[in-house]
Design a protein around this motif. Structure first.
Motif, PDB file in Angstrom:
ATOM      1  N   VAL A   2     -50.422 -12.081  34.977  1.00 28.27           N
ATOM      2  CA  VAL A   2     -50.544 -13.539  35.045  1.00 28.27           C
ATOM      3  C   VAL A   2     -49.298 -14.170  34.449  1.00 28.27           C
ATOM      4  N   THR A   3     -48.613 -15.018  35.211  1.00 26.49           N
ATOM      5  CA  THR A   3     -47.477 -15.739  34.654  1.00 26.49           C
ATOM      6  C   THR A   3     -47.953 -17.052  34.044  1.00 26.49           C
ATOM      7  N   ASN A  91     -48.999 -18.375  38.093  1.00 26.78           N
ATOM      8  CA  ASN A  91     -49.514 -19.611  37.520  1.00 26.78           C
ATOM      9  C   ASN A  91     -48.419 -20.466  36.890  1.00 26.78           C
ATOM     10  N   ALA A  92     -47.339 -19.858  36.438  1.00 28.01           N
ATOM     11  CA  ALA A  92     -46.297 -20.611  35.728  1.00 28.01           C
ATOM     12  C   ALA A  92     -45.775 -21.744  36.597  1.00 28.01           C
ATOM     13  N   GLY A  93     -45.783 -22.927  36.053  1.00 22.51           N
ATOM     14  CA  GLY A  93     -45.322 -24.084  36.814  1.00 22.51           C
ATOM     15  C   GLY A  93     -45.289 -25.308  35.926  1.00 22.51           C
ATOM     16  N   VAL A 135     -52.503 -11.305  45.682  1.00 24.15           N
ATOM     17  CA  VAL A 135     -51.553 -12.265  45.146  1.00 24.15           C
ATOM     18  C   VAL A 135     -52.218 -13.629  45.208  1.00 24.15           C
ATOM     19  N   ILE A 136     -52.250 -14.320  44.082  1.00 21.69           N
ATOM     20  CA  ILE A 136     -52.906 -15.629  44.007  1.00 21.69           C
ATOM     21  C   ILE A 136     -51.916 -16.614  43.392  1.00 21.69           C
ATOM     22  N   ASN A 137     -51.541 -17.609  44.161  1.00 21.26           N
ATOM     23  CA  ASN A 137     -50.615 -18.635  43.694  1.00 21.26           C
ATOM     24  C   ASN A 137     -51.387 -19.872  43.247  1.00 21.26           C
TER      25      ASN A 137
END
Length: 240
Positions: A2-3, A91-93, A135-137
């Motif tokens: 997880v990012t 997740n990073a954003g 992959v989950i964005n």
């Protein structure tokens, strides 16, 4: 893996996924962060091993993406005997609210984190994505509406959505899936402070997409309007 897992939605997703017979989970933050260490300790107390991934995706998306992938794969091979990843959550954003006339001040930084980093991570991990991998964005449902004060951010998350649908056929060759979750947004919550809000709801959607039950779902953009937390998934507190 997880990012953006230092706090907020990323931490909630990581903690939720760690409860599903996970052997190892990678926790990314943009720098060594006390909250990530605390999250790792809680997850390990539940019997799941963790690996910390403190690499800056804002300033160095390409090199940091490679470092994240290599560090995680090395840990996976060492601890499980397999050099592969089963679930990746990008997740990073971050969002930035400003007049369109100031868009050039933030466009490149937003593009590096919100679009380039997820693309680089998927590209680097693709050869190691397990069969039936996921992959989950994490995107935003603001892509569907006019957002005149977040043009740079929405341009990037809309491109992330397009990447998600376009890569479905590529990942299908590995019997893997890729989807995006689009949390809703409440203007009243515009804040740089960490906020879980209804992050557990979003985390459960991610959990389902990561499960075997979702093996036929791919290339989908899933609106999740229940989320009332800030659009910033990596607040300044999380990023330092």
């Amino acid at each position: 893996m997880v990012t953006g897992a230092a706090c907020g939605l990323g931490a909630e997703v990581a903690h939720t996924l760690a409860g599903d017979h996970t052997r190892l989970i990678g926790l990314h933050s943009h720098a060594p962060h006390a909250d990530t260490v605390e999250l790792a300790a809680r997850i390990e107390d539940a019997g799941v091993e963790t690996v910390l991934l403190p690499f800056d995706l804002v300033e160095h998306p390409l090199s940091s993406s490679r470092q994240i992938v290599e560090t995680f794969l090395d840990a996976a091979e060492s601890r499980t005997g397999r050099r592969e990843v089963h679930v990746v959550v990008n997740n990073a954003g971050v969002a930035d609210r400003d007049e369109f006339s100031h868009v050039m001040q933030h466009l490149l930084a937003l593009s590096r984190l919100n679009l380039a980093a997820p693309m680089f991570i998927v590209k680097a991990l693709l050869p190691y994505l397990a069969s039936n991998g996921r992959v989950i964005n994490i995107s935003t449902s603001l892509n569907h509406v006019a957002a005149p004060y977040q043009v740079a951010c929405i341009a990037n998350t809309a491109a992330l959505d397009s990447m998600t649908t376009s890569l479905a056929s590529v990942l299908a060759e590995r019997d893997a899936t890729i989807n995006a979750v689009l949390p809703g947004y409440d203007e009243r919550m515009q804040s740089v402070h960490r906020s879980i809000g209804t992050a557990p709801v979003i985390a459960q959607i991610v959990r389902f997409l990561a499960s075997d039950d979702a093996h036929l779902i791919t290339g989908q953009l899933i609106d999740a309007p229940a989320y009332d937390g800030p659009l910033n998934r990596v607040s300044p507190q999380c990023a330092t």
